[in-house]
Design an enzyme around this catalytic site. Sequence first.
Site, PDB file in Angstrom:
ATOM      1  N   ASP A 190       0.831  -1.209   0.000  1.00 28.29           N
ATOM      2  CA  ASP A 190       0.000   0.000   0.000  1.00 28.29           C
ATOM      3  C   ASP A 190       0.864   1.257   0.000  1.00 28.29           C
ATOM      4  O   ASP A 190       2.032   1.218   0.343  1.00 28.29           O
ATOM      5  CB  ASP A 190      -0.854   0.027   1.267  1.00 28.29           C
ATOM      6  CG  ASP A 190      -2.273  -0.396   0.988  1.00 28.29           C
ATOM      7  OD1 ASP A 190      -2.535  -0.896  -0.120  1.00 28.29           O
ATOM      8  OD2 ASP A 190      -3.118  -0.215   1.886  1.00 28.29           O
ATOM      9  N   LYS A 194      -2.235   4.552  -4.436  1.00 25.99           N
ATOM     10  CA  LYS A 194      -2.664   5.553  -5.412  1.00 25.99           C
ATOM     11  C   LYS A 194      -1.773   6.780  -5.507  1.00 25.99           C
ATOM     12  O   LYS A 194      -2.045   7.690  -6.246  1.00 25.99           O
ATOM     13  CB  LYS A 194      -4.100   5.979  -5.137  1.00 25.99           C
ATOM     14  CG  LYS A 194      -4.365   6.536  -3.760  1.00 25.99           C
ATOM     15  CD  LYS A 194      -5.817   7.017  -3.683  1.00 25.99           C
ATOM     16  CE  LYS A 194      -6.218   7.399  -2.295  1.00 25.99           C
ATOM     17  NZ  LYS A 194      -6.515   6.254  -1.421  1.00 25.99           N
ATOM     18  N   MET A 217      -7.125  10.646   8.647  1.00 24.17           N
ATOM     19  CA  MET A 217      -7.672  11.152   7.377  1.00 24.17           C
ATOM     20  C   MET A 217      -8.521  12.405   7.605  1.00 24.17           C
ATOM     21  O   MET A 217      -9.551  12.594   6.963  1.00 24.17           O
ATOM     22  CB  MET A 217      -8.537  10.065   6.697  1.00 24.17           C
ATOM     23  CG  MET A 217      -7.741   8.847   6.289  1.00 24.17           C
ATOM     24  SD  MET A 217      -8.780   7.482   5.731  1.00 24.17           S
ATOM     25  CE  MET A 217      -9.217   6.699   7.287  1.00 24.17           C
TER      26      MET A 217
HETATM   27  N1  SAH Z   1      -3.901   1.455   8.915  1.00 24.20           N
HETATM   28  C1  SAH Z   1      -3.278   2.738   9.146  1.00 24.20           C
HETATM   29  C2  SAH Z   1      -4.234   3.887   8.858  1.00 24.20           C
HETATM   30  C3  SAH Z   1      -4.672   3.953   7.407  1.00 24.20           C
HETATM   31  S1  SAH Z   1      -5.688   5.336   7.091  1.00 24.20           S
HETATM   32  C4  SAH Z   1      -2.778   2.795  10.599  1.00 24.20           C
HETATM   33  O1  SAH Z   1      -3.130   1.936  11.398  1.00 24.20           O
HETATM   34  O2  SAH Z   1      -1.996   3.705  10.918  1.00 24.20           O
HETATM   35  C5  SAH Z   1      -4.534   6.538   6.539  1.00 24.20           C
HETATM   36  C6  SAH Z   1      -4.370   7.633   7.560  1.00 24.20           C
HETATM   37  O3  SAH Z   1      -3.519   7.199   8.599  1.00 24.20           O
HETATM   38  C7  SAH Z   1      -3.711   8.888   7.039  1.00 24.20           C
HETATM   39  O4  SAH Z   1      -4.639   9.718   6.374  1.00 24.20           O
HETATM   40  C8  SAH Z   1      -3.238   9.518   8.326  1.00 24.20           C
HETATM   41  O5  SAH Z   1      -4.322  10.110   9.031  1.00 24.20           O
HETATM   42  C9  SAH Z   1      -2.797   8.300   9.108  1.00 24.20           C
HETATM   43  N2  SAH Z   1      -1.365   8.014   8.996  1.00 24.20           N
HETATM   44  C10 SAH Z   1      -0.785   6.895   8.522  1.00 24.20           C
HETATM   45  N3  SAH Z   1       0.558   6.962   8.637  1.00 24.20           N
HETATM   46  C11 SAH Z   1       0.845   8.145   9.199  1.00 24.20           C
HETATM   47  C12 SAH Z   1       2.052   8.796   9.604  1.00 24.20           C
HETATM   48  N4  SAH Z   1       3.264   8.231   9.444  1.00 24.20           N
HETATM   49  N5  SAH Z   1       1.961  10.021  10.169  1.00 24.20           N
HETATM   50  C13 SAH Z   1       0.762  10.616  10.360  1.00 24.20           C
HETATM   51  N6  SAH Z   1      -0.400  10.048  10.006  1.00 24.20           N
HETATM   52  C14 SAH Z   1      -0.377   8.830   9.441  1.00 24.20           C
END
Ligand code: SAH
Length: 248
Positions: free
Chosen positions: A34, A56, A168
Amino acid sequence: MSRAWLIGAGPGDVELLTLKAVRALAQADVVLVDDLVNPEVLQFARDDALIVHVGKRGGHASTPQPAIVAMMLDQLRMGRSVARLKGGDPFVFGRGGEEQQALQAAGVHVEIVSGITAGIAAPAAIGIPVTHRDYAQGVIFVTGHGAGEHEADWPALAATRMTLVIYMGMRRLNDIADALLRAGMSPDTPCAAIESATRPEQRHVCAVLRDLVQRVADAGLGSPSIVVIGGVASLAAPVDALLQHASS
Ligand code: SAH
């Protein structure tokens, strides 16, 4: 026997990958990756593994969910082991639940390898604990993405007085902050937004709720970011302490 894994790659820092994830990656014939996964994680895949990027970003169209599942099933039927790598934890806003359902419907057992979710790691990266006895009796992980019927019930969430950790949420931050203020949340509520947490390019802003949107805009913060709203955000480490850490 071929195996299927749904693996959490953690928030970014390769060292936040689990041992289980590293071991599964070392066994996989095919790795489907992803967007939010740090490419450095792929150093743990086999040299001869087929790596497929299905995200994407980078100007490419994302692969539709059914196509990803179909690809996994094809590979499994050919006797290959397939690792599906997702950012953070695969079962937190990653559509991992949907992929598991689709694979199960096709009779495939998928092994879940939990990862460290951004909602915990991003606040922690700037010293914010998502719970603290003196500030919050719990934490709510919520998506800011939904609108209309998929919109979170912000007034109900505000009333819990728990820490809100928003995934998000950047695109709709203005609406979210407005909804919380209208629900009676104090304009002085401490907040933080952390972009690209645990990666070298990590940046953040700390603000109170009334200025959050402006401060985020001034700093030019975008996606991926986690937004934390609640008293615990006042525990963010001073910037100079973070800088010292980064340079050590
Ligand atoms: N499964 C992932 C979340 C996926 S949704 C998890 O558990 O972290 C995607 C969202 O995750 C992004 O829009 C953001 O809000 C957050 N996100 C993922 N990685 C991030 C990072 N390194 N720093 C800040 N926000 C992050």
